[in-house]
Scaffold this motif. Structure first.
Motif, mmCIF file in Angstrom:
data_model
loop_
_atom_site.group_PDB
_atom_site.id
_atom_site.type_symbol
_atom_site.label_atom_id
_atom_site.label_comp_id
_atom_site.label_asym_id
_atom_site.label_seq_id
_atom_site.Cartn_x
_atom_site.Cartn_y
_atom_site.Cartn_z
ATOM 1 N N ASP A 52 0.830 -1.209 0.000
ATOM 2 C CA ASP A 52 0.000 0.000 0.000
ATOM 3 C C ASP A 52 0.862 1.255 0.000
ATOM 4 N N GLU A 53 1.903 1.251 0.821
ATOM 5 C CA GLU A 53 2.787 2.417 0.907
ATOM 6 C C GLU A 53 3.537 2.639 -0.404
ATOM 7 N N LEU A 54 4.027 1.565 -0.995
ATOM 8 C CA LEU A 54 4.730 1.693 -2.278
ATOM 9 C C LEU A 54 3.811 2.255 -3.357
ATOM 10 N N VAL A 55 2.587 1.759 -3.411
ATOM 11 C CA VAL A 55 1.639 2.219 -4.432
ATOM 12 C C VAL A 55 1.296 3.688 -4.207
ATOM 13 N N LEU A 180 9.576 2.247 -10.094
ATOM 14 C CA LEU A 180 8.106 2.292 -10.121
ATOM 15 C C LEU A 180 7.584 3.566 -10.781
ATOM 16 N N SER A 181 8.492 4.483 -11.124
ATOM 17 C CA SER A 181 8.035 5.793 -11.621
ATOM 18 C C SER A 181 8.843 6.228 -12.838
ATOM 19 N N ASN A 182 8.881 5.367 -13.855
ATOM 20 C CA ASN A 182 9.545 5.711 -15.111
ATOM 21 C C ASN A 182 8.791 6.864 -15.779
ATOM 22 N N LYS A 201 7.057 -7.567 -3.197
ATOM 23 C CA LYS A 201 6.245 -6.382 -2.881
ATOM 24 C C LYS A 201 6.136 -5.465 -4.099
ATOM 25 N N MET A 202 7.263 -5.275 -4.789
ATOM 26 C CA MET A 202 7.257 -4.394 -5.958
ATOM 27 C C MET A 202 6.384 -4.960 -7.073
ATOM 28 N N LEU A 216 11.339 -9.055 -12.082
ATOM 29 C CA LEU A 216 12.098 -8.507 -10.960
ATOM 30 C C LEU A 216 13.117 -9.561 -10.564
ATOM 31 N N VAL A 217 14.399 -9.209 -10.653
ATOM 32 C CA VAL A 217 15.455 -10.223 -10.582
ATOM 33 C C VAL A 217 16.420 -9.940 -9.432
#
Length: 340
Positions: A52-55, A180-182, A201-202, A216-217
């Motif tokens: 939630d925080e990441l989004v 997350l913000s390209n 999470k990402m 995601l690696v």
């Protein structure tokens, strides 16, 4: 508002998506003090950031960034950084290989913060252009299939968090937010992540943010790239579904090798090694790690059906000189733009 939410967090509580977006709005608009920013990211690092925080944070950053409206699908190869491995700029080299095949690559990046060479640093040493405006980025994508989006120019509101990040010195939620913000709103990405727990999470956050196909690696040797020396944990988001698996170099026809041929001390050494790889004079391990990461980018771009097919094509592209020609073309383009 920041004081109230900090008091909320220090008691062990987490932020809702809406609260997180509010907090980041305060930071982006310059209304949060440096000590409040440092306190917030420190608390979160200790307890672990939530999806939630990441989004919420990412939604706010997207609203405050300079966006590039590009009509075609683009790929990004931006990582979280912070693996401390001192390898050359693998994802930058992979981006050049990928773009040489006509895939549109909008690489998001910055100068070195925790590494020996940031993507902007090595591009400068290679004599390549860094795009600092929407117009430049679109022109470069159209004419060269690649643009490098210099984060400080597209995320100017992040300036309020720069000093707190530098002063505390450790990895924070801001490391996760870059991919997350390209600015070109890339929905297809290969993201190197320092921890597979954070990769999961990402992936959940990217799903909610509308991404289409993302790998995601996390290398089991600590690399935030697909490793050539051991297995790599992969979290894949594709068409709204998240899967997890392990990839070994032998799964895509490559021999394992150690990291010795991948290490550099600075941007100059990184640029030199990339040129050697494209000229067929680099260590096989270095060529292979570029190929495996470029192969993954070709896969998320839907240019090939499997990572293995992408690796074979990337190897061929390096060995037949196509990647070298793209490097030369990008360099010539930079000169032409300077004299225009």
């Amino acid at each position: 508002m920041m004081k109230q939410l900090l008091a909320h967090c220090i008691e062990g509580n987490t932020l809702s998506e809406g609260q997180a977006e509010q907090v980041m709005n305060e930071i982006m608009s310059g209304h949060a003090t440096p000590s409040q920013i440092a306190s917030l990211v420190s608390i979160m690092r200790l307890r672990g950031e939530t999806v939630d925080e990441l989004v919420g944070f990412a939604r706010s950053m997207k609203k405050h960034m300079v966006s590039i409206e590009y009509p075609h699908s683009v790929v990004d190869t931006c990582g979280t950084g912070g693996d401390g491995a001192s390898t050359f700029n693998i994802s930058t080299a992979a981006a050049i290989v990928t773009s040489s095949l006509g895939v549109k690559v909008a690489k998001h990046g910055n100068r070195a913060v925790s590494s020996s060479s940031g993507s902007a640093d090595v591009l400068e040493k290679l004599g390549l252009s860094i795009q600092i405006s929407q117009e430049e980025a679109i022109k470069s994508l159209n004419e060269q299939n690649m643009s490098f989006l210099f984060a400080p120019m597209f995320h100017s509101s992040m300036k309020h968090a720069v000093n707190p990040r530098k002063e505390i010195g450790f990895r924070t939620v801001f490391n996760l937010l870059g991919p997350l913000s390209n600015p070109a709103n890339a929905k297809r990405q290969v993201i190197g992540v320092f921890s597979t727990d954070y990769a999961e999470k990402m992936a959940e956050a990217l799903k909610r943010l509308g991404s289409e196909h993302v790998l995601l690696v996390t290398g089991k040797d600590g690399l935030d790239e697909i490793s050539i020396s051991t297995e790599t944990d992969i979290v894949e988001l594709k068409n709204g579904e998240i899967s997890r698996y392990i990839l070994h170099p032998k799964d895509v026809g490559l021999f394992t090798s150690n990291q010795e041929g991948l290490l550099v001390k600075n941007a100059e050494e990184s640029a030199k090694l990339i040129e050697e790889i494209f000229n067929g004079k680099g260590p096989e391990s270095a060529e292979n790690i570029v190929a495996i990461n470029a192969g993954a980018a070709l896969y998320v771009a839907n240019y090939v059906q499997t990572i293995e097919m992408g690796v074979l094509l990337a190897k061929e592209t390096i060995q037949n000189g196509k990647a070298l020609q793209q490097l030369k073309d990008l360099r010539s383009y930079q000169r032409e733009e300077n004299y225009a």
